[in-house]
Design an enzyme around this catalytic site. Sequence first.
Site, PDB file in Angstrom:
ATOM      1  N   ASP A   2       0.857  -1.175   0.000  1.00  0.00           N
ATOM      2  CA  ASP A   2       0.000   0.000   0.000  1.00  0.00           C
ATOM      3  C   ASP A   2       0.898   1.232   0.000  1.00  0.00           C
ATOM      4  O   ASP A   2       1.769   1.378   0.859  1.00  0.00           O
ATOM      5  CB  ASP A   2      -0.906  -0.015   1.237  1.00  0.00           C
ATOM      6  CG  ASP A   2      -2.008   1.032   1.163  1.00  0.00           C
ATOM      7  OD1 ASP A   2      -2.146   1.669   0.107  1.00  0.00           O
ATOM      8  OD2 ASP A   2      -2.713   1.204   2.170  1.00  0.00           O
ATOM      9  N   ASP A  96      -2.851   2.300  -6.159  1.00  0.00           N
ATOM     10  CA  ASP A  96      -1.729   2.344  -5.214  1.00  0.00           C
ATOM     11  C   ASP A  96      -1.722   1.178  -4.228  1.00  0.00           C
ATOM     12  O   ASP A  96      -1.045   1.253  -3.205  1.00  0.00           O
ATOM     13  CB  ASP A  96      -1.772   3.656  -4.433  1.00  0.00           C
ATOM     14  CG  ASP A  96      -2.995   3.784  -3.537  1.00  0.00           C
ATOM     15  OD1 ASP A  96      -4.051   3.217  -3.894  1.00  0.00           O
ATOM     16  OD2 ASP A  96      -2.898   4.437  -2.489  1.00  0.00           O
ATOM     17  N   GLU A  97      -2.445   0.109  -4.545  1.00  0.00           N
ATOM     18  CA  GLU A  97      -2.531  -0.990  -3.587  1.00  0.00           C
ATOM     19  C   GLU A  97      -2.645  -2.307  -4.339  1.00  0.00           C
ATOM     20  O   GLU A  97      -3.346  -2.404  -5.347  1.00  0.00           O
ATOM     21  CB  GLU A  97      -3.756  -0.779  -2.691  1.00  0.00           C
ATOM     22  CG  GLU A  97      -3.792  -1.651  -1.460  1.00  0.00           C
ATOM     23  CD  GLU A  97      -4.906  -1.235  -0.512  1.00  0.00           C
ATOM     24  OE1 GLU A  97      -5.015  -1.869   0.551  1.00  0.00           O
ATOM     25  OE2 GLU A  97      -5.667  -0.300  -0.836  1.00  0.00           O
TER      26      GLU A  97
END
Length: 428
Positions: A2, A96-97
């Site tokens: 993350d 973003d993860e």
Amino acid sequence: MDMDAFFASVEALDDPTLAGKAVIVGGEGRRGVVASCSYEARSFGVRSAMPSVEARRLCPSAVFVAPRHGRYAQVSRQLHEVFTAFTPIVEGISLDEAFLDVTGAERIYGQPATIGAQIRRRVFEETGLVCSVGGSRVKFVAKMASKAAKPPVAQSFEMRNRPNDPPTVPSPFEGVGFAGGSGPGSGVFIVAEGQEIAFLHPQPVQALWGVGPATSSRLARMGIKTVGDLSSVPPKTLEEVLGRASGAHLSRLARGVDDRAVQPEHATKSISQEETFRDDRFDVDSLRVPVLSMADTVSSRARHAGMHARTVTIKVRYRDMTTRTKSSTLKERTDTSADIARTALALLGEAECERGVRLIGVSLTNLAEQAGSEASQLRLDLDGEGGRAASPQRAASVAVDEVRRKFGPDSLTTAALVGRARRSVGLS
């Protein structure tokens, strides 16, 4: 994996003058919403999805930056290149993860904590950004562990700063460590096999997937505050209170049960983009430029994903918060900016703008993967050798993608977006 304050961190990376400042990515107007914010802003109590008006009240010194989704997608692609260097089993769940199954990588890269540290190092070297890594044999526990790995937001409201000074918060870029250790706030947090319950039970019940404000309120009335409290409630009771599916789901999670594997591929069902306006708009002409911009964005994302769309939809939210959608299904699937923009503009003409438009959106559905190699052709002839070549419109769209890939997502735009709105939907 993350990323830490992803959008805000990308903005600070591209504009070093923002480093160390309270940065809020999102709309600044009275209807704006916080998409992301730096740790400096979080120290004032600013959070994602918070109305921008409230964020400004909490943090008057904040610098607001408009989102640049094309740039974030570009960095996301760099991240995935790093991930696939460690394992091909990568499940992206947002820009973003991502989940990574590194079971087969231990012989090459070492223990999980060491792998996590190496991933963080590579991400930092390749992008200049910082990420947090959580590890566990249980999928949702790994996600929770990644939150525990994040640098703590400094005790902002308890810090002894001068009354008129903003709290001082260490930047996540300062003192970035890549050792193989694991612990809260260290950047890597591994929940060892057999320790899942010990990690889970002290956590607040809101940390579980599926526990939103309404569910949290119901559980609080039952005296349930922690995951441990939840695990002691019979599954039948939870099903009666929360419904069969939700109750059974949360009962399993509270006991550390999650058998889902990391899924490296997900079928894309839709591609969409929306914009909320600072002030209501009452005429079609004022909506043309936003619609053209969104049509260009979603078509570019479709080409990057290797998808063709057959259905284009316009979403309109009026000032009274009612939402209407209008769709058009094309005879053939397409991914060209001109086709999608033309269809979206035609649908826009049906909007009841006199009611006051608060939000507009463009989406693509009825998606299918592009067949053969035509998706990558960059030919301007219609009847070249070896079969039908790409149309001039598509070739132009692909050429634009190549320029943006080389010189950045903001290097080229539709002609209609240069200066005042124009009638043309062509590309330049």
